[in-house]
Design a protein around this motif. Structure first.
Motif, PDB file in Angstrom:
ATOM      1  N   GLY A  91      -2.406   1.147  -6.985  1.00 17.09           N
ATOM      2  CA  GLY A  91      -2.188   2.567  -6.727  1.00 17.09           C
ATOM      3  C   GLY A  91      -2.329   2.843  -5.242  1.00 17.09           C
ATOM      4  N   LYS A  92      -3.102   3.862  -4.896  1.00 16.73           N
ATOM      5  CA  LYS A  92      -3.297   4.224  -3.482  1.00 16.73           C
ATOM      6  C   LYS A  92      -4.547   3.580  -2.896  1.00 16.73           C
TER       7      LYS A  92
ATOM      8  N   ASN B 203      -9.627   6.847  -1.827  1.00 19.02           N
ATOM      9  CA  ASN B 203      -8.932   7.241  -3.054  1.00 19.02           C
ATOM     10  C   ASN B 203      -9.779   6.975  -4.295  1.00 19.02           C
TER      11      ASN B 203
ATOM     12  N   ILE C 148       0.836  -1.197   0.000  1.00 16.56           N
ATOM     13  CA  ILE C 148       0.000   0.000   0.000  1.00 16.56           C
ATOM     14  C   ILE C 148       0.872   1.248   0.000  1.00 16.56           C
ATOM     15  N   ALA C 149       1.887   1.266   0.860  1.00 19.41           N
ATOM     16  CA  ALA C 149       2.757   2.433   0.962  1.00 19.41           C
ATOM     17  C   ALA C 149       3.465   2.722  -0.354  1.00 19.41           C
ATOM     18  N   SER C 150       3.882   1.692  -1.032  1.00 22.44           N
ATOM     19  CA  SER C 150       4.597   1.898  -2.292  1.00 22.44           C
ATOM     20  C   SER C 150       3.646   2.154  -3.447  1.00 22.44           C
ATOM     21  N   GLY C 151       2.378   1.749  -3.284  1.00 21.00           N
ATOM     22  CA  GLY C 151       1.425   1.899  -4.376  1.00 21.00           C
ATOM     23  C   GLY C 151       1.866   1.120  -5.592  1.00 21.00           C
TER      24      GLY C 151
ATOM     25  N   GLU D  97      -8.916   6.117  -8.591  1.00 24.08           N
ATOM     26  CA  GLU D  97      -7.659   5.376  -8.693  1.00 24.08           C
ATOM     27  C   GLU D  97      -7.894   4.194  -9.627  1.00 24.08           C
TER      28      GLU D  97
END
Length: 162
Positions: A48-49, A66, A11-14, A69
């Protein structure tokens, strides 16, 4: 704990969950996602996010906070040929859109080529005629237009057309 850390990192890196190089090219797929605890190593997910994950014996595309997305899930590589693609799809309301595409590079969204026109998601079994001129991956592109929207995919089947 391991799954939470892995999911948080994704999730953090998307970023992408990428297919394993050891996966073989297939000529059919029958997947009900019942045994999946995470995205299978031979499939690729781009969230993505937002969130794209396996849970409750199906694949879930979830916007969280989000909207807009683009989320993609691609199959293992498929041999060139004519196929019938079917799957069950539903959403939890609102404006949601589905597009089916082919690609030769699952990590480059610019290489994705639409096979169908984007269409509003309505619940039920969907069926598409697919013609792959060369070995390719198939993908589902889902667009969620609101917060906390979800799309559910189950009973994914790709069979050679007779």
């Amino acid at each position: 704990m391991k799954k939470i850390i892995a999911l948080t990192g994704i999730i953090a890196s998307g970023g992408f969950l990428t297919a394993n190089a050891q996966c073989k090219t297939v000529s059919s797929i029958t997947e009900n996602f019942d045994a999946w605890k995470e995205i299978n190593k031979c499939w690729t997910a781009h969230q993505g996010k937002a969130m794209l994950y396996a849970s409750d014996k199906k694949i879930i595309f979830y916007s969280m906070t989000n909207p807009q997305e683009n989320m993609y899930m691609t199959t293992p590589k498929i041999k060139a040929g004519k196929y019938i693609l079917t799957f069950d799809i539903s959403d939890n309301g609102g404006e949601t859109t589905l597009d089916i595409f082919s690609t030769h590079n699952t990590s480059d969204v610019k290489s994705f080529v639409s096979i169908t026109k984007p269409s509003k998601i309505t619940s039920g079994k969907k069926s598409y005629d697919i013609n792959l001129k060369k070995d390719s991956n198939l993908g589902l592109k889902v667009l969620l237009n609101g917060i906390h929207q979800a799309v559910y995919v189950d009973n994914f089947s790709l069979k050679p057309k007779k």
